[in-house]
Write an enzyme that holds these catalytic residues in place. Structure first.
Site, mmCIF file in Angstrom:
data_model
loop_
_atom_site.group_PDB
_atom_site.id
_atom_site.type_symbol
_atom_site.label_atom_id
_atom_site.label_comp_id
_atom_site.label_asym_id
_atom_site.label_seq_id
_atom_site.Cartn_x
_atom_site.Cartn_y
_atom_site.Cartn_z
ATOM 1 N N LEU A 235 0.820 -1.213 0.000
ATOM 2 C CA LEU A 235 0.000 0.000 0.000
ATOM 3 C C LEU A 235 0.855 1.266 0.000
ATOM 4 C CD1 LEU A 235 -2.938 -0.959 2.399
ATOM 5 C CD2 LEU A 235 -2.835 -1.088 -0.099
ATOM 6 N N ASP B 264 0.548 -9.712 -4.705
ATOM 7 C CA ASP B 264 1.806 -8.960 -4.646
ATOM 8 C C ASP B 264 1.637 -7.622 -5.377
ATOM 9 O OD1 ASP B 264 4.375 -8.229 -4.059
ATOM 10 O OD2 ASP B 264 5.350 -9.651 -5.415
ATOM 11 N N PHE C 212 10.999 -3.202 -10.077
ATOM 12 C CA PHE C 212 10.206 -4.418 -10.192
ATOM 13 C C PHE C 212 8.782 -4.175 -9.670
ATOM 14 C CE2 PHE C 212 14.540 -6.191 -9.900
ATOM 15 C CZ PHE C 212 14.513 -7.089 -10.959
#
Length: 431
Positions: A64, A306, A324
């Site tokens: 978050l 994820d 990433f």
């Protein structure tokens, strides 16, 4: 207000139930689950014929970003993305700024979620101080503040002694240790899965062994400590084999897999779209088939997104320099439905189990079933609803998804948290 969900196909793996049922919610509790329920006076009736009614979906692995990286995501936007995706609860990782390695940060996240969130938020505390992998965090303090697990996700714990101590200490508080399994030396600053395709594309590869070596190490440590190990984002056939063998020996280990590792392959990297750059990387079809089979067999316990949002400018760079991660909260369900359930690779019961009762059990949080007396967290999915993914319509601040423009089937159409409808027909409902 009472809510009666009428005539839906109720799938509740906790009760091994897959049948047409009516579901009655009053206040924040489930009060009845029966073949035919008459609506109480003043109740809101939701027709659910042809829909799938499930316990509220739980995503046990999201980022978050708040505090510290609000340009990527906030608790407000991330929980709305979760609601839009059919999730009634999320567990958020500790790689914030400041790192969630203290009671004060855990408390901040919980209070911010109470004020601005629309779904349940369960903070995950850091395994090590500052995510540096050198000294374990004050795990007891984190547990007392409300952390449901500990993890340095995003950063592997390279020091085996630190990981051993974390497993031993977390065991005292019955907390799972969520491991990001990656040997950074073997990964060697790679960008995608190491194989023929990485050679053709001229991108430095990350071998499957970079994950598997650390999976093996952490399974050994879990075995000698008796601690609760949870393997994050399992992505290789070798990891699946090691996991299965460890379970046969009685090791206390659970595991999750992401929708993108279940449904996408490294072939997508040929576009050089930086939203395909994830860690662990997208794998070839044989690895994908192995994790799908393991999920179907119950050897992998949970599906977790994820969800890793980034600001557009962070991803709008050369592949080498992009961070990433991809977003996943708003597309997880239809991606799994389209790629796995509809083709018959996974049943509805298997998929829903991995989003409900299993993550609730692993994290020891409420929900995960529709038994009367339980929390009124419910997700309704339309298996026939087909829509085109449009990242510009996401509630998440992150648009980094390789699914933009792709048609997917099986979208959530209602999310109910504590007896309150927070999403209906794809639109988040504000107070």
């Amino acid at each position: 207000m009472a809510i009666l969900i009428k005539g839906g196909r109720v799938i509740d793996p906790a009760q091994n139930l897959d049948a047409r049922r009516d579901l009655l919610l009053e206040g924040d509790k489930i009060v009845a689950l029966e073949a035919d329920i008459t609506a109480p006076a003043g109740a809101r009736v939701i027709p659910a014929e042809g829909k799938i009614v499930t316990p509220g979906l739980i995503d046990m692995h999201v980022h978050l970003r708040e505090p510290g990286y609000e340009q990527k995501e906030t608790i407000a936007t991330g929980t709305r993305a979760a609601a839009a995706g059919g999730f009634t609860a999320v567990a958020c990782m500790a790689n914030t700024n400041p790192v969630a390695d203290s009671a004060s940060v855990i408390t901040f996240i919980k209070e911010k979620a109470r004020q601005e969130g629309v779904v349940r938020v369960y903070p995950v505390g850091a395994l090590s101080k500052g995510l540096e992998g050198k000294e374990i965090a004050e795990i007891g303090e984190l547990a007392a503040a409300g952390a449901v697990a500990i993890s340095d996700d995003g950063h592997p714990v390279m020091n085996a002694l630190v990981m051993r101590h974390a497993l031993e200490y977390a065991k005292m508080f019955n907390l799972p240790v969520i491991s990001h399994c990656e040997d950074t030396d073997l990964a060697n600053e790679g960008l995608m899965h190491e194989g023929i395709l990485s050679t053709i594309l001229g991108l430095r590869g990350i071998p499957a062994a970079a994950e598997e070596v650390m999976v093996a190490r952490d399974l050994i440590l879990a075995e000698i400590t008796g601690g609760r190990l949870h393997l994050a984002h399992v992505s290789t056939a070798g990891s699946v084999r090691l996991l299965k063998e460890a379970r046969m020996r009685g090791v206390k280990v659970t595991a999750e897999v992401t929708p993108h590792h279940l449904c996408l392959t490294d072939e997508l990297v040929q576009s050089y779209d930086t939203s395909t750059k994830v860690n662990p990387p997208l794998r070839p079809a044989d690895h994908v088939a192995a994790v799908v089979a393991a999920l179907a067999a119950g050897e992998i316990d949970a599906i977790a997104s994820d969800h890793a949002p980034h600001a557009d400018e962070d991803k709008d760079v050369e592949y080498d320099y992009a961070p990433f991660g991809m977003v996943g909260l708003e597309t997880a369900v239809p991606l799994v439905v389209t790629e796995l359930i509809l083709p018959g690779k996974l049943t509805w019961l298997q998929a829903i189990r991995a989003w409900t009762v299993n993550p609730a059990w692993i994290l020891n949080v409420p929900g995960g079933n529709l038994a009367p007396g339980g929390v009124a967290d419910v997700t309704i999915i339309d298996p026939e609803l087909e829509k085109e993914v449009n990242v510009n319509e996401f509630y998440s601040l992150g648009h980094n998804s390789p699914l933009h423009g792709r048609k997917l089937k099986g979208w959530p159409v209602a999310t109910i948290v504590g007896g309150r409808i927070v999403m209906e027909q794809g639109k988040v409902i504000e107070d």
